[in-house]
Design an enzyme around this catalytic site. Structure first.
Site, short mmCIF file in Angstrom:
data_model
loop_
_atom_site.label_atom_id
_atom_site.label_comp_id
_atom_site.label_asym_id
_atom_site.label_seq_id
_atom_site.Cartn_x
_atom_site.Cartn_y
_atom_site.Cartn_z
N HIS A 47 0.84 -1.21 0.00
CA HIS A 47 0.00 0.00 0.00
C HIS A 47 0.87 1.24 0.00
O HIS A 47 1.77 1.37 0.82
CB HIS A 47 -0.91 0.02 1.25
CG HIS A 47 -2.07 -0.91 1.14
ND1 HIS A 47 -3.18 -0.83 1.95
CD2 HIS A 47 -2.31 -1.93 0.28
CE1 HIS A 47 -4.05 -1.77 1.61
NE2 HIS A 47 -3.54 -2.46 0.61
N TYR A 99 -9.26 5.47 7.36
CA TYR A 99 -9.38 5.89 8.76
C TYR A 99 -10.43 7.00 8.78
O TYR A 99 -10.22 8.05 8.18
CB TYR A 99 -8.05 6.44 9.29
CG TYR A 99 -7.02 5.37 9.59
CD1 TYR A 99 -6.26 4.79 8.57
CD2 TYR A 99 -6.79 4.94 10.89
CE1 TYR A 99 -5.31 3.82 8.84
CE2 TYR A 99 -5.83 3.97 11.18
CZ TYR A 99 -5.11 3.41 10.15
OH TYR A 99 -4.17 2.44 10.42
N PRO A 107 -4.24 0.53 19.17
CA PRO A 107 -3.96 0.02 17.82
C PRO A 107 -3.97 1.06 16.70
O PRO A 107 -3.39 0.80 15.64
CB PRO A 107 -5.06 -1.01 17.60
CG PRO A 107 -6.14 -0.64 18.56
CD PRO A 107 -5.48 -0.01 19.73
N LYS A 141 1.06 0.13 15.25
CA LYS A 141 2.47 0.13 15.64
C LYS A 141 2.92 -1.08 16.48
O LYS A 141 4.12 -1.37 16.56
CB LYS A 141 2.79 1.40 16.46
CG LYS A 141 2.88 2.64 15.61
CD LYS A 141 4.09 2.62 14.71
CE LYS A 141 3.96 3.56 13.55
NZ LYS A 141 4.36 3.06 12.28
N TYR A 176 3.82 6.78 10.15
CA TYR A 176 3.01 5.60 9.83
C TYR A 176 3.83 4.59 9.05
O TYR A 176 3.84 3.39 9.37
CB TYR A 176 1.76 6.01 9.03
CG TYR A 176 0.70 4.93 8.94
CD1 TYR A 176 0.91 3.77 8.19
CD2 TYR A 176 -0.52 5.06 9.60
CE1 TYR A 176 -0.05 2.78 8.11
CE2 TYR A 176 -1.48 4.08 9.53
CZ TYR A 176 -1.25 2.94 8.78
OH TYR A 176 -2.20 1.96 8.71
P1 FAD Z 1 2.45 -11.34 21.99
O1 FAD Z 1 2.04 -11.46 20.58
O2 FAD Z 1 1.42 -11.01 23.01
O3 FAD Z 1 3.19 -12.68 22.40
C1 FAD Z 1 3.52 -13.00 23.74
C2 FAD Z 1 3.49 -14.49 23.90
O4 FAD Z 1 3.89 -14.83 25.23
C3 FAD Z 1 2.10 -15.08 23.70
O5 FAD Z 1 2.16 -16.12 22.76
C4 FAD Z 1 1.70 -15.54 25.08
O6 FAD Z 1 0.85 -16.68 25.03
C5 FAD Z 1 3.06 -15.87 25.68
N1 FAD Z 1 3.08 -15.90 27.15
C6 FAD Z 1 2.37 -15.15 28.02
N2 FAD Z 1 2.66 -15.49 29.28
C7 FAD Z 1 3.59 -16.47 29.21
C8 FAD Z 1 4.28 -17.22 30.19
N3 FAD Z 1 4.03 -17.06 31.50
N4 FAD Z 1 5.17 -18.14 29.78
C9 FAD Z 1 5.42 -18.34 28.46
N5 FAD Z 1 4.78 -17.65 27.48
C10 FAD Z 1 3.87 -16.73 27.86
N6 FAD Z 1 0.06 -4.19 15.92
C11 FAD Z 1 0.46 -3.67 14.74
O7 FAD Z 1 1.64 -3.38 14.55
N7 FAD Z 1 -0.41 -3.48 13.70
C12 FAD Z 1 -1.71 -3.79 13.81
O8 FAD Z 1 -2.43 -3.66 12.82
C13 FAD Z 1 -2.18 -4.31 15.08
N8 FAD Z 1 -3.47 -4.66 15.23
C14 FAD Z 1 -3.83 -5.33 16.37
C15 FAD Z 1 -5.12 -5.78 16.45
C16 FAD Z 1 -5.52 -6.49 17.58
C17 FAD Z 1 -6.95 -6.97 17.63
C18 FAD Z 1 -4.60 -6.75 18.66
C19 FAD Z 1 -5.02 -7.50 19.89
C20 FAD Z 1 -3.31 -6.27 18.57
C21 FAD Z 1 -2.91 -5.57 17.43
N9 FAD Z 1 -1.61 -5.13 17.29
C22 FAD Z 1 -1.23 -4.53 16.12
C23 FAD Z 1 -0.62 -5.35 18.34
C24 FAD Z 1 0.24 -6.59 18.07
O9 FAD Z 1 -0.58 -7.71 17.83
C25 FAD Z 1 1.14 -6.85 19.29
O10 FAD Z 1 1.85 -5.67 19.58
C26 FAD Z 1 2.13 -8.01 19.02
O11 FAD Z 1 1.45 -9.24 19.08
C27 FAD Z 1 3.27 -8.02 20.04
O12 FAD Z 1 4.04 -9.17 19.89
P2 FAD Z 1 4.76 -9.83 21.15
O13 FAD Z 1 5.44 -11.04 20.62
O14 FAD Z 1 5.53 -8.79 21.87
O15 FAD Z 1 3.59 -10.22 22.15
C1 DHB Z 2 -5.24 -2.92 11.35
C2 DHB Z 2 -5.16 -2.60 12.68
C3 DHB Z 2 -4.82 -1.33 13.05
O1 DHB Z 2 -4.70 -1.00 14.34
C4 DHB Z 2 -4.57 -0.35 12.11
O2 DHB Z 2 -4.24 0.91 12.49
C5 DHB Z 2 -4.62 -0.68 10.79
C6 DHB Z 2 -4.97 -1.97 10.42
C7 DHB Z 2 -5.61 -4.28 10.96
O3 DHB Z 2 -5.84 -5.13 11.85
O4 DHB Z 2 -5.69 -4.55 9.75
#
Ligand code: FAD
Ligand code: DHB
Length: 388
Positions: free
Chosen positions: A72, A198, A291, A295, A381
């Site tokens: 995009h 958005y 979200p 980021k 962004y």
């Molecule tokens: P996580 O993905 O949370 O991974 C942590 C892992 O640790 C998990 O698998 C968990 O099960 C495990 N864990 C927890 N406790 C323990 C324990 N005690 N022992 C062992 N393992 C454990 N970000 C973006 O950049 N763009 C987006 O568009 C965006 N959209 C999002 C939409 C939604 C609906 C959500 C919920 C989040 C979104 N995010 C987005 C945020 C993004 O998903 C997170 O920032 C990302 O998953 C972070 O990765 P991580 O590996 O740090 O944490």
């Molecule tokens: C999505 C999530 C976001 O928070 C965003 O700013 C843009 C896209 C997504 O899940 O596609």
């Protein structure tokens, strides 16, 4: 057992760290409470920044992004009666890719199988010990056996509910809770737009995103505490049509079967430092962003890019400069993204206060119509370089 780096959490931060360490010749073991199937299927982020894609490509994880991801150039920013396209390529020379976190996760799991890093799913009672001297982790494996891993370093990649963040004593914690949530849906229907929309609307924010040519991802601002089941599919599509401007200049929102519905509360959280002795935090374990602006996943990838280099230098070359500056280096970008996510969130979500609404509209009009305003949004962004 013994390894060089014990990694807690098999989300994108933990799996990517394990992958990059293996490429740098450093051995790791990953511990995860959930099952492999659960972790692989979790629906979350969908947007990869320019520098995240560059990093994944340089780590040999770019083939499917290029083949199946959607490039995009920018986004649409809109309010009732007006829709503006911001072209990030023209404004900032960088762009983004639509590629689901679930796909990144699948690529990492496949690469792990090829490289053979050890991973234990469905563990319990994970505890961190002796972080300032001879660090080790204890846990109960999925067969109920007590286990211990001794390591040179521990990486806390266990998100916002894991034990790692609380193992940093006397950390400074900064937090902001927002008075609204997102109702997110996944729908089996072709996106009604080529790039993300958005939308500011007096009834609340709406976002039209996507996962592929046949799957759409959309979000609505809803009050905190909303039960997703209290919104019927028809009500969701009606509200999306209103807020996204169905009928405006001939644009149409096409509804379709909803396959997933969930509510996501919003908060900002930063914990500093991201290190205590031999424990290093990365990703959501150290910070959460609302979200808006996409980021969270990108910040996790950027942390891990810095941390992997620092751990390889420390473990392979006994060079501690990068590991000693890791927390400070990572926090520069963390605070930039924390500000950007807060700014996008507060500019686009309605609070019910008419004064705030006028300020938001004024801000949106400035961003959309001024090259300086649009460039600021585009630069943040599409993402700053990893070492920013
Ligand atoms: P996580 O993905 O949370 O991974 C942590 C892992 O640790 C998990 O698998 C968990 O099960 C495990 N864990 C927890 N406790 C323990 C324990 N005690 N022992 C062992 N393992 C454990 N970000 C973006 O950049 N763009 C987006 O568009 C965006 N959209 C999002 C939409 C939604 C609906 C959500 C919920 C989040 C979104 N995010 C987005 C945020 C993004 O998903 C997170 O920032 C990302 O998953 C972070 O990765 P991580 O590996 O740090 O944490
Ligand atoms: C999505 C999530 C976001 O928070 C965003 O700013 C843009 C896209 C997504 O899940 O596609």
């Amino acid at each position: 057992m013994r390894t060089q780096v014990a990694i807690i959490g098999a989300g994108p931060a933990g799996l990517l760290l394990s992958h990059l360490l293996a490429q740098g010749g450093v051995e790791s073991v990953v511990l995860e409470t959930r099952s492999e199937e659960y972790v692989a299927a979790r629906i979350r982020a969908g947007i990869l920044e320019h520098s995240s894609v560059e990093l994944l490509e340089s780590a040999g994880l770019g083939d499917r992004i290029r083949a199946e991801g959607d490039h995009h150039r920018g986004i649409y920013l809109q309010w009732p009666g007006e829709r503006h396209h911001l072209d990030f390529m023209d404004l900032a020379g960088r762009s983004v890719w639509v590629y689901g976190q679930t796909e990144v996760q699948k690529d990492l799991i496949k690469a792990r199988a090829a490289q053979g890093q050890e991973i234990h799913y469905e563990v319990q009672d994970v505890a961190l010990h002796d972080l300032e001297d001879r660090p080790f982790v204890t846990f109960t494996d999925k067969f109920g056996q007590s286990q211990r891993i001794d390591a040179e370093a521990i990486a806390g990649c266990d998100g916002s509910f894991g034990p790692s963040r609380n193992a940093v004593p006397a950390a400074e914690k900064y937090e902001k809770i927002y008075p609204y949530s997102w109702l997110g849906i996944l729908a089996d229907v072709a996106p009604s737009t080529d790039e993300l929309i958005y939308a500011w609307h007096p009834d609340g924010f709406a976002l039209h995103s996507m996962r592929s040519a046949t799957v759409s991802r959309l979000y609505l601002q809803v009050p905190n505490g909303t039960d997703p089941q209290s919104w019927s599919d028809d009500r969701i599509w009606d509200e999306l049509a209103t807020r996204l401007g169905h009928g405006q200049n001939g644009w149409k929102l096409t509804p379709g079967p909803i396959t997933d519905k969930s509510v996501l509360p919003m908060r900002s959280y930063v914990q500093t430092p991201m290190r205590h002795g031999s424990l290093f935090l990365a990703g959501d374990a150290a910070h959460i962003v609302p979200p808006t602006g996409a980021k969270g996943l990108n910040l996790a990838i950027a942390d891990v890019a810095l941390l992997s280099r620092a751990l390889v230098a420390q473990i392979r070359e006994r060079s501690s400069a990068l590991i000693d500056s890791y927390s400070e280096d990572a926090q520069r970008r963390v605070w930039r993204c924390t500000h950007f996510s807060w700014w996008m969130t507060t500019m686009l979500h309605t609070s019910g206060d008419p004064f705030d609404a006028q300020l938001q509209l004024s801000q949106l009009k400035w961003v959309a119509n001024s090259e300086a305003g649009a460039t600021g949004l585009a630069e943040n962004y599409a993402g700053l370089p990893i070492g920013y």
